[in-house]
Design an enzyme around this catalytic site. Structure first.
Site, PDB file in Angstrom:
ATOM      1  CB  CYS A 333      -1.278   0.079   1.152  1.00 19.08           C
ATOM      2  SG  CYS A 333      -2.302   1.058   0.847  1.00 19.08           S
ATOM      3  CG  HIS A 430      -3.605  -3.802   3.389  1.00 21.47           C
ATOM      4  ND1 HIS A 430      -2.495  -3.408   4.025  1.00 21.47           N
ATOM      5  CD2 HIS A 430      -4.117  -2.764   2.857  1.00 21.47           C
ATOM      6  CE1 HIS A 430      -2.288  -1.979   3.771  1.00 21.47           C
ATOM      7  NE2 HIS A 430      -3.465  -1.509   3.152  1.00 21.47           N
TER       8      HIS A 430
END
Length: 485
Positions: A333, A430
């Site tokens: 991310c 994630h």
């Protein structure tokens, strides 16, 4: 009728989240329809709920403990700090804006409606709702308009149990001081207290219980020992990173620079559970270890700010040398965004610099944009040829030459990037390491057999263990009343 109980702490990090999870699992194991609820949470550790919005990961775990789908209504107000003075505000799973501390104080009365609406939704059809407070109700400067602690408890008429952390010392003063400082209206909501994180012979605290009772009149509902099983649960607050120790003599050292605005750091918990991995959190002022085989740059709530700090620590040079030595890098991310050539923020979404040079280890560039991606995802790792499940929570769009070598495919679309030499990988996904197959393939690429343990199963077993430990130490009469059918 739905029964409700609220755990409030004498301070932050006293263990409320784990106790709520344990009570939820204990109730679920006894056949009750139980739901967790937290009116307001402040955390950059967010989850995507089963109904598609953002909530604190602690409430996601508590829903797992309760054996029910997670919902945005379990955590209607989530504050995600972006700087020392300002936060992004998420209301019922969706971004509602940004505010500084004083601005947020003015907003709280307006947010109470959303909190009460969510509480009614969560309560409907439940036998028991276990509510978690935030911080301490004794912070009376925050009492006007409060929606996190006593303001909510008095409005919803939910009885309160205080939690004191004896491990940090001063628990008697914390409890008695809280009693002394609370206004009478709030004091009446408190039905008793729990002592948490006790080590040693519990009878040594008998005089302490008598002292608290003498000054407050509150009964003690249990002295909870240091719950060993809790160490196997994902952590909620980044403060735990300061307490983690190294495991020397293991096959692979994985280094994780601790960013100022680190987010979703529980991505790393499955690696910490691997017996052959020495997971090292690199704190400011320390270099990235030269013997690390893998460096993981985690998520960030302030990519540009953390990138500037990363460079100020000299970690950019450490990382370049690491890659030249043959080391590998994974960016997740915000960490993925940092690995590119450049990060721009033309609209000032992050509130700081509008552009900054990246670490230059991937041929990609990122531009921040107001649209936020929030979803659970099923993915296929192109690098390791395994299927996995994860989630996305991010702002910005990343593109460039290395995106032509995506690291994963998410729901049939390409995501992430892989460097030409295969040493540097980035992704917006994630939860990579939660996948046993992905974790096992990653370790195998380092010549290590691992990933055999079922991580999700181990978390579920830890919740059962926490519930069993609580059942053994909590006041029987209080517990029977709470869990009655």
């Amino acid at each position: 009728m739905t029964r409700r109980i609220m755990l409030q702490g004498t301070g932050s990090d006293v263990g409320k989240s784990v106790l709520v999870a344990g009570l939820c699992r204990l109730a679920a194991n006894q056949g009750l329809k139980v739901r967790p609820f937290k009116p307001q949470n402040m955390s950059n550790n967010a989850a995507v709920s089963d109904d598609g919005g953002e909530i604190g990961r602690a409430q996601w775990l508590q829903a797992l403990a309760a054996r029910v789908p997670s919902s945005v209504h379990m955590n209607p107000v989530l504050l995600k700090p972006q700087s020392d003075v300002g936060s992004q505000i998420v209301v019922q799973g969706k971004v509602a804006g940004q505010a500084r501390g004083r601005e947020y104080q003015a907003l709280k009365p307006k947010l109470l409606g959303a909190v009460m609406e969510s509480f009614e939704q969560i309560s409907a059809g439940a036998d028991l709702v276990v509510v978690e407070g935030a911080g301490s109700p004794a912070e009376i400067n925050l009492r006007p308009g409060d929606i996190a602690n006593m303001g909510f408890a008095t409005r919803a008429n939910v009885p309160v149990v205080l939690v004191g952390d004896i491990d940090r010392g001063g628990v008697i003063a914390s409890l008695v001081g809280t009693h002394a400082i609370l206004p009478e209206e709030d004091r009446r909501m408190v039905t008793g207290y729990l002592i948490n994180k006790f080590r040693g012979d519990v009878t040594l605290f008998d005089d302490g219980i008598a002292a608290v009772n003498r000054y407050t009149g509150w009964p003690c509902f249990g002295v909870v020992p240091w719950l060993k099983a809790a160490a196997r649960l994902p952590a909620e607050d980044s403060v735990v990173l300061e307490k983690l120790t190294r495991g020397e003599g293991r096959a692979l050292k994985v280094a994780v620079p601790v960013l100022s605005r680190i987010a979703n750091f529980d991505d790393l918990d499955p690696l910490a559970a691997e017996p052959e991995i020495d997971l090292v959190f690199v704190r400011p002022g320390s270099p990235i270890p030269v013997d690390a085989g893998l460096v993981v740059i985690p998520g960030s709530k302030s990519t540009i700010g953390d990138l500037i700090d990363f460079r100020a620590q000299g970690w950019d040079r450490d990382l370049e040398r690491h890659v030249r030595r043959g080391g590998r890098v994974i960016g997740i991310c915000g960490g993925y965004q940092m690995l590119g050539r450049r990060v721009t923020d033309p609209l000032g979404i992050e509130g700081g610099e509008r552009a900054v040079e990246g670490l230059g280890l991937l041929e990609v560039e990122t531009e921040m944009a107001p649209e936020k991606t929030v979803r659970n995802s099923r993915a296929w790792s192109l690098e390791h040829d395994v299927v996995l499940e994860g989630y996305e929570i991010h702002l910005g769009k990343t593109q460039g030459a290395d995106c032509g070598r995506p690291s994963v495919r998410i729901d049939n679309r390409a995501d992430g990037a892989l460097s030409a030499d295969g040493r540097v990988m980035g992704t917006y996904l994630h939860g990579l390491f939660t996948s046993d197959a992905y974790r096992g393939a990653l370790l195998k690429s380092f010549g290590i057999e691992g990933g055999a343990n079922n991580y999700r199963q181990s978390v579920d077993a830890a919740l059962d263990d926490v519930a069993n430990e609580l059942e053994a130490v909590l006041d029987r009469r209080w517990l029977d009343e709470l869990l009655r059918h």
